[in-house]
Design a protein around this motif. Structure first.
Motif, PDB file in Angstrom:
ATOM      1  N   GLY A 108       0.798  -1.222   0.000  1.00 42.86           N
ATOM      2  CA  GLY A 108       0.000   0.000   0.000  1.00 42.86           C
ATOM      3  C   GLY A 108       0.825   1.262   0.000  1.00 42.86           C
ATOM      4  O   GLY A 108       0.301   2.353   0.077  1.00 42.86           O
ATOM      5  N   TYR A 109       2.158   1.163  -0.069  1.00 49.04           N
ATOM      6  CA  TYR A 109       3.005   2.329   0.112  1.00 49.04           C
ATOM      7  C   TYR A 109       2.808   3.373  -0.980  1.00 49.04           C
ATOM      8  O   TYR A 109       2.856   4.564  -0.731  1.00 49.04           O
ATOM      9  N   GLU A 110       2.599   2.924  -2.239  1.00 45.30           N
ATOM     10  CA  GLU A 110       2.587   3.878  -3.342  1.00 45.30           C
ATOM     11  C   GLU A 110       1.411   4.852  -3.272  1.00 45.30           C
ATOM     12  O   GLU A 110       1.427   5.888  -3.899  1.00 45.30           O
ATOM     13  N   LYS A 111       0.367   4.488  -2.543  1.00 43.89           N
ATOM     14  CA  LYS A 111      -0.815   5.334  -2.464  1.00 43.89           C
ATOM     15  C   LYS A 111      -0.750   6.325  -1.312  1.00 43.89           C
ATOM     16  O   LYS A 111      -1.633   7.155  -1.152  1.00 43.89           O
ATOM     17  N   ILE A 112       0.266   6.253  -0.477  1.00 47.33           N
ATOM     18  CA  ILE A 112       0.311   7.101   0.709  1.00 47.33           C
ATOM     19  C   ILE A 112       0.630   8.535   0.318  1.00 47.33           C
ATOM     20  O   ILE A 112       1.549   8.800  -0.464  1.00 47.33           O
ATOM     21  N   THR A 113      -0.117   9.449   0.876  1.00 41.39           N
ATOM     22  CA  THR A 113       0.181  10.873   0.729  1.00 41.39           C
ATOM     23  C   THR A 113       0.058  11.528   2.099  1.00 41.39           C
ATOM     24  O   THR A 113      -0.605  11.005   2.997  1.00 41.39           O
ATOM     25  N   ALA A 114       0.689  12.667   2.242  1.00 44.11           N
ATOM     26  CA  ALA A 114       0.583  13.407   3.496  1.00 44.11           C
ATOM     27  C   ALA A 114      -0.771  14.103   3.567  1.00 44.11           C
ATOM     28  O   ALA A 114      -1.338  14.508   2.552  1.00 44.11           O
ATOM     29  N   GLU A 115      -1.295  14.222   4.772  1.00 43.45           N
ATOM     30  CA  GLU A 115      -2.538  14.955   4.979  1.00 43.45           C
ATOM     31  C   GLU A 115      -2.267  16.454   4.911  1.00 43.45           C
ATOM     32  O   GLU A 115      -1.178  16.922   5.237  1.00 43.45           O
ATOM     33  N   ASP A 116      -3.266  17.210   4.505  1.00 40.17           N
ATOM     34  CA  ASP A 116      -3.139  18.659   4.510  1.00 40.17           C
ATOM     35  C   ASP A 116      -2.893  19.145   5.937  1.00 40.17           C
ATOM     36  O   ASP A 116      -3.631  18.784   6.859  1.00 40.17           O
ATOM     37  N   SER A 151       4.945  26.073  22.348  1.00 42.58           N
ATOM     38  CA  SER A 151       4.559  25.574  21.034  1.00 42.58           C
ATOM     39  C   SER A 151       5.152  24.205  20.746  1.00 42.58           C
ATOM     40  O   SER A 151       6.171  23.806  21.317  1.00 42.58           O
ATOM     41  N   VAL A 152       4.535  23.518  19.813  1.00 42.38           N
ATOM     42  CA  VAL A 152       5.022  22.226  19.330  1.00 42.38           C
ATOM     43  C   VAL A 152       5.844  22.466  18.064  1.00 42.38           C
ATOM     44  O   VAL A 152       5.406  23.202  17.179  1.00 42.38           O
ATOM     45  N   PRO A 153       7.034  21.877  17.943  1.00 43.08           N
ATOM     46  CA  PRO A 153       7.842  22.091  16.739  1.00 43.08           C
ATOM     47  C   PRO A 153       7.183  21.504  15.494  1.00 43.08           C
ATOM     48  O   PRO A 153       6.505  20.470  15.550  1.00 43.08           O
ATOM     49  N   VAL A 154       7.406  22.160  14.378  1.00 42.72           N
ATOM     50  CA  VAL A 154       6.904  21.680  13.093  1.00 42.72           C
ATOM     51  C   VAL A 154       7.583  20.360  12.730  1.00 42.72           C
ATOM     52  O   VAL A 154       8.729  20.108  13.105  1.00 42.72           O
ATOM     53  N   ARG A 155       6.862  19.501  12.053  1.00 43.93           N
ATOM     54  CA  ARG A 155       7.463  18.249  11.594  1.00 43.93           C
ATOM     55  C   ARG A 155       8.406  18.502  10.438  1.00 43.93           C
ATOM     56  O   ARG A 155       8.234  19.425   9.638  1.00 43.93           O
ATOM     57  N   ARG A 156       9.400  17.638  10.341  1.00 43.01           N
ATOM     58  CA  ARG A 156      10.370  17.704   9.264  1.00 43.01           C
ATOM     59  C   ARG A 156      10.132  16.545   8.300  1.00 43.01           C
ATOM     60  O   ARG A 156       9.832  15.432   8.724  1.00 43.01           O
ATOM     61  N   ASN A 157      10.250  16.814   6.996  1.00 48.15           N
ATOM     62  CA  ASN A 157      10.155  15.757   5.974  1.00 48.15           C
ATOM     63  C   ASN A 157       8.868  14.952   6.098  1.00 48.15           C
ATOM     64  O   ASN A 157       8.841  13.748   5.826  1.00 48.15           O
ATOM     65  N   HIS A 158       7.791  15.604   6.478  1.00 48.15           N
ATOM     66  CA  HIS A 158       6.543  14.879   6.733  1.00 48.15           C
ATOM     67  C   HIS A 158       5.968  14.221   5.486  1.00 48.15           C
ATOM     68  O   HIS A 158       5.205  13.264   5.582  1.00 48.15           O
ATOM     69  N   ASP A 159       6.350  14.749   4.302  1.00 49.91           N
ATOM     70  CA  ASP A 159       5.817  14.198   3.057  1.00 49.91           C
ATOM     71  C   ASP A 159       6.850  13.413   2.263  1.00 49.91           C
ATOM     72  O   ASP A 159       6.611  13.058   1.106  1.00 49.91           O
TER      73      ASP A 159
END
Length: 466
Positions: free
Chosen positions: A25-33, A324-332
């Motif tokens: 299922g990996y090829e269909k994964i996308t990051a959420e908005d 604050s919570v730090p922003v994610r890195r390389n999330h996509d």
């Protein structure tokens, strides 16, 4: 031409297959908005050594001023009374550290001492006896109370000191990779005021990173309760449940949210307990000094009654609520997205719930109605005998721990210079922490052990992006 057309059709079919939801299922994964903004509008775009120390951008001007003063009170050292620095005197007489930041360095995570005698790095020992008090809480040792303070004012003898020894445990993964785990044992020495009570229970607790606490407090308790499945009605082996604890100011029982066993009902009481137990500073919530049974406080100067004023205390509370919570890195990135799917596939997300909403009535208006991604359910789970401390805490048994939020876990090394995880810092990295999971997480751990090296790396890349 017909042969060429047939070749193209085969090629297009293969391409379609490669882009479909295949076995992995990996090829269909996308990051959420918006997935990178773990704290909603209280996310800071920073991944430096200062990443845990920023105020929520949603604070009002007056709140921002209070945050700055609270920051100063959190970071600065408390001193012995009487002092010209009256706003910061009253240390002790017994304490583990001289400032909040000594344990939460740069608002981050503490660790066990690296050598015998290294002081104030963020690990302390809780003490209790079997059974519960009138409110269902832990029973204190009759002499030493609920906590071993290993430091004291000049001319006051500390309660005692502790040392740690480790036993190595070998875990072998399915592909032959060998991982060495360290199982700690705690030894309390140099007790100055008499012996510990027979059967005393010792529970090590390490200081956690401070980010996003107000956002977690702003989530409606109904949301957390919706995650609970105490009797495992759905048969998935996961049976999280809430703790219910004593709220001193309302003199009532409320759902526990904070602390390793969810033994504090709110940030305010958590901060007050840390002041009095860790630094020896009385507050509007806990106005009485703590010391060994029979200790004479009459000759010990204090910094007032209470030693931190209402105004100053409230500023430290606001500071603790609004980091604050730090922003994610390389999330996509593809590897991170693959790791995200593995995290779900091996059922880590059954307890580390990825996403939830804050409510619309939290008193810090800027934290209301936010989509946050803390990766926790804030519930108690049986983690098995390997992590058990044997020490009940209200409804929490000796095997149960609250699910810790995972946001910020990938920046602990950057901020604090180490990667020591779990409630006592025994795990040297994320892999070791996973391998310590048992009880309700036993199946997830076993699935992790079956992953290939590439799959494990993708999972770690995902976790380190949080």
């Amino acid at each position: 031409m017909k042969g060429i057309r047939h070749t193209w059709l085969i090629a297009l079919s293969l391409l379609a297959l490669s882009c479909s939801d295949d076995e992995s299922g990996y090829e269909k994964i996308t990051a959420e908005d918006g997935e990178e903004f773990s704290g909603g509008t209280s996310t800071v775009i920073n991944a430096t050594a200062e990443a845990f120390g920023f105020a929520s951008a949603t604070l009002t001007p007056d709140q921002s001023v209070d945050f700055g003063v609270g920051n100063s009170l959190f970071r600065q050292s408390w001193v012995t009374a009487p002092s010209s620095t009256t706003a910061r005197d009253g240390l002790g007489p017994f304490f583990n550290a001289i400032s909040c930041s000594a344990c939460h360095f740069k608002d981050g995570r503490g660790r066990p001492p690296s050598f015998d005698g290294e002081m104030g790095k963020g690990l302390l020992l809780r003490l209790s006896l079997p059974g519960t008090d009138a409110w269902g809480g832990a029973i204190a040792d009759p002499i030493y109370g609920h906590q071993l303070q290993d430091n004291a004012l000049l001319d006051v003898t500390p309660k005692g000191v502790y040392t740690i020894t480790y036993q190595n445990i070998t875990e072998t993964l399915a592909d032959g990779t060998i991982v060495q785990l360290r199982s700690p044992s705690y030894h309390i020495n140099a007790l100055a005021y008499g012996p510990l009570a027979p059967g005393v229970l010792v529970s090590p607790r390490v200081a956690s990173q401070m980010v996003g606490l107000g956002l977690l407090e702003a989530v409606p308790q109904a949301t957390y309760l919706s995650f609970a499945d105490e009797h495992d009605a759905n048969g998935d082996g996961i049976s999280g449940r809430p703790n219910y604890v004593y709220d001193k100011e309302s003199n009532s029982i409320k759902m526990g949210l904070f602390g390793w066993k969810a033994n504090q009902p709110n940030i305010r009481q958590q901060v007050a307990a840390a002041f009095v137990n860790d630094i020896g500073i009385t507050s509007p919530v806990f106005p009485d000094e703590h010391g060994p049974a029979g200790f004479d406080f009459s000759g010990i100067p204090n910094g007032g009654t209470p030693e931190i004023t209402d105004v100053a205390f409230n500023r430290v509370v606001l500071y603790s609520q609004s980091l604050s919570v730090p922003v994610r890195r390389n999330h996509d990135a593809p590897n991170v997205l693959r790791g995200k799917k593995i995290f779900s596939d091996i059922k880590c997300a059954s307890c580390h719930i990825p996403k939830m909403q804050t409510g619309n009535d939290y008193y810090l208006q800027g934290l209301r109605n936010q989509t946050i991604r803390p990766y926790t359910d804030m519930l108690l789970h049986d983690m098995g005998p390997g992590l058990a401390d044997g020490a009940p805490d209200y409804l929490a048994t000796g095997n149960e721990w609250r699910t810790p939020p995972l946001w910020g876990i990938g920046l602990i090394s950057t901020v604090n210079g180490h990667t020591q995880l779990l409630h006592d810092g025994r795990a040297g990295n994320i892999t070791e922490a996973i391998l310590w999971h048992g009880g309700e997480a036993e199946n997830s751990k076993n699935m992790f052990k079956q992953l290939t090296a590439a799959e494990r790396q993708d999972l770690l890349d995902f976790l380190n992006s949080l």
